[in-house]
Design a protein around this motif. Structure first.
Motif, PDB file in Angstrom:
ATOM      1  N   UNK A 159       0.843  -1.193   0.000  1.00 49.41           N
ATOM      2  CA  UNK A 159       0.000   0.000   0.000  1.00 49.41           C
ATOM      3  C   UNK A 159       0.877   1.241   0.000  1.00 49.41           C
ATOM      4  N   UNK A 160       0.521   2.191  -0.844  1.00 51.61           N
ATOM      5  CA  UNK A 160       1.272   3.440  -0.914  1.00 51.61           C
ATOM      6  C   UNK A 160       0.311   4.603  -0.736  1.00 51.61           C
ATOM      7  N   UNK A 161       0.557   5.381   0.325  1.00 52.56           N
ATOM      8  CA  UNK A 161      -0.257   6.561   0.593  1.00 52.56           C
ATOM      9  C   UNK A 161       0.424   7.800   0.031  1.00 52.56           C
ATOM     10  N   UNK A 162      -0.381   8.797  -0.264  1.00 49.69           N
ATOM     11  CA  UNK A 162       0.134  10.099  -0.680  1.00 49.69           C
ATOM     12  C   UNK A 162      -0.885  11.165  -0.332  1.00 49.69           C
ATOM     13  N   UNK A 163      -0.432  12.419  -0.359  1.00 50.61           N
ATOM     14  CA  UNK A 163      -1.346  13.539  -0.170  1.00 50.61           C
ATOM     15  C   UNK A 163      -1.258  14.227   1.173  1.00 50.61           C
ATOM     16  N   UNK A 164      -0.443  13.719   2.077  1.00 48.25           N
ATOM     17  CA  UNK A 164      -0.294  14.396   3.361  1.00 48.25           C
ATOM     18  C   UNK A 164       0.465  15.704   3.221  1.00 48.25           C
ATOM     19  N   UNK A 165       0.503  16.451   4.316  1.00 50.13           N
ATOM     20  CA  UNK A 165       1.227  17.704   4.293  1.00 50.13           C
ATOM     21  C   UNK A 165       0.890  18.562   5.491  1.00 50.13           C
ATOM     22  N   UNK A 166       1.320  19.805   5.429  1.00 47.39           N
ATOM     23  CA  UNK A 166       1.082  20.776   6.498  1.00 47.39           C
ATOM     24  C   UNK A 166       0.127  21.836   5.994  1.00 47.39           C
ATOM     25  N   UNK A 167      -0.936  22.061   6.741  1.00 48.91           N
ATOM     26  CA  UNK A 167      -1.935  23.057   6.360  1.00 48.91           C
ATOM     27  C   UNK A 167      -2.353  23.845   7.591  1.00 48.91           C
ATOM     28  N   UNK A 168      -3.073  24.916   7.349  1.00 54.76           N
ATOM     29  CA  UNK A 168      -3.616  25.718   8.436  1.00 54.76           C
ATOM     30  C   UNK A 168      -5.027  25.248   8.761  1.00 54.76           C
ATOM     31  N   UNK A 169      -5.493  25.545   9.956  1.00 54.62           N
ATOM     32  CA  UNK A 169      -6.868  25.179  10.323  1.00 54.62           C
ATOM     33  C   UNK A 169      -7.875  25.724   9.317  1.00 54.62           C
ATOM     34  N   UNK A 170      -8.845  24.878   8.993  1.00 57.14           N
ATOM     35  CA  UNK A 170      -9.864  25.266   8.035  1.00 57.14           C
ATOM     36  C   UNK A 170      -9.568  24.866   6.607  1.00 57.14           C
ATOM     37  N   UNK A 171      -8.335  24.500   6.335  1.00 57.93           N
ATOM     38  CA  UNK A 171      -7.959  24.103   4.979  1.00 57.93           C
ATOM     39  C   UNK A 171      -8.274  22.631   4.736  1.00 57.93           C
ATOM     40  N   UNK A 172      -7.976  22.181   3.505  1.00 59.32           N
ATOM     41  CA  UNK A 172      -8.334  20.824   3.082  1.00 59.32           C
ATOM     42  C   UNK A 172      -7.116  20.070   2.570  1.00 59.32           C
ATOM     43  N   UNK A 173      -7.222  18.761   2.649  1.00 59.31           N
ATOM     44  CA  UNK A 173      -6.254  17.857   2.042  1.00 59.31           C
ATOM     45  C   UNK A 173      -6.997  16.643   1.507  1.00 59.31           C
ATOM     46  N   UNK A 174      -6.408  16.006   0.508  1.00 61.86           N
ATOM     47  CA  UNK A 174      -6.964  14.762  -0.028  1.00 61.86           C
ATOM     48  C   UNK A 174      -5.881  13.692   0.011  1.00 61.86           C
ATOM     49  N   UNK A 175      -6.144  12.647   0.746  1.00 60.31           N
ATOM     50  CA  UNK A 175      -5.226  11.521   0.831  1.00 60.31           C
ATOM     51  C   UNK A 175      -5.613  10.457  -0.187  1.00 60.31           C
ATOM     52  N   UNK A 176      -4.587   9.820  -0.735  1.00 57.34           N
ATOM     53  CA  UNK A 176      -4.803   8.725  -1.680  1.00 57.34           C
ATOM     54  C   UNK A 176      -4.013   7.506  -1.227  1.00 57.34           C
TER      55      UNK A 176
END
Length: 115
Positions: free
Chosen positions: A4-21
């Protein structure tokens, strides 16, 4: 061998969005359940959301209304759309493939939410 390979993480500010795959390889069977868990520093790994191949979804109360799980069976992929992120969502997020006999885990992807 399942991988399994995950991607899409990161650093964001509160209220923002991310999409993990997460994409699973080495799959030679229909996957009953795919999903996501997370582990924050000093805490146990906990369920975020899982999605069965029949459409049954299990979502943690802490993320209901903010996170959405989806999957593409043909690609053995699962996604996690995370909206309105909060500092308490900071954790390593792990992809899981769950069969009747075994759980397969990814290596994890870091999500950090901070001002």
């Amino acid at each position: 061998q399942v991988h399994l390979v995950e991607s899409g993480g990161g650093s964001v500010q509160p209220g923002e969005s991310l999409r993990l795959s997460c994409v699973a390889s080495g799959i030679t069977f229909s996957i009953p359940v795919m999903g996501w868990y997370r582990q924050a520093p000093g805490k146990q790994r906990e369920l975020v959301a899982t999605l069965g191949n029949g459409g049954l979804i299990d979502t943690a109360d802490a993320v209901k209304g903010r996170f959405t799980i989806s999957r593409e069976n043909v690609n053995h992929a699962v996604y996690l759309q995370m909206n309105n992120l909060r500092p308490e969502d900071t954790a390593v997020y792990y992809c899981i493939v769950r069969t009747i006999t075994h759980d397969y885990w990814g290596q994890g992807t870091q999500v950090t939410v901070a001002s």
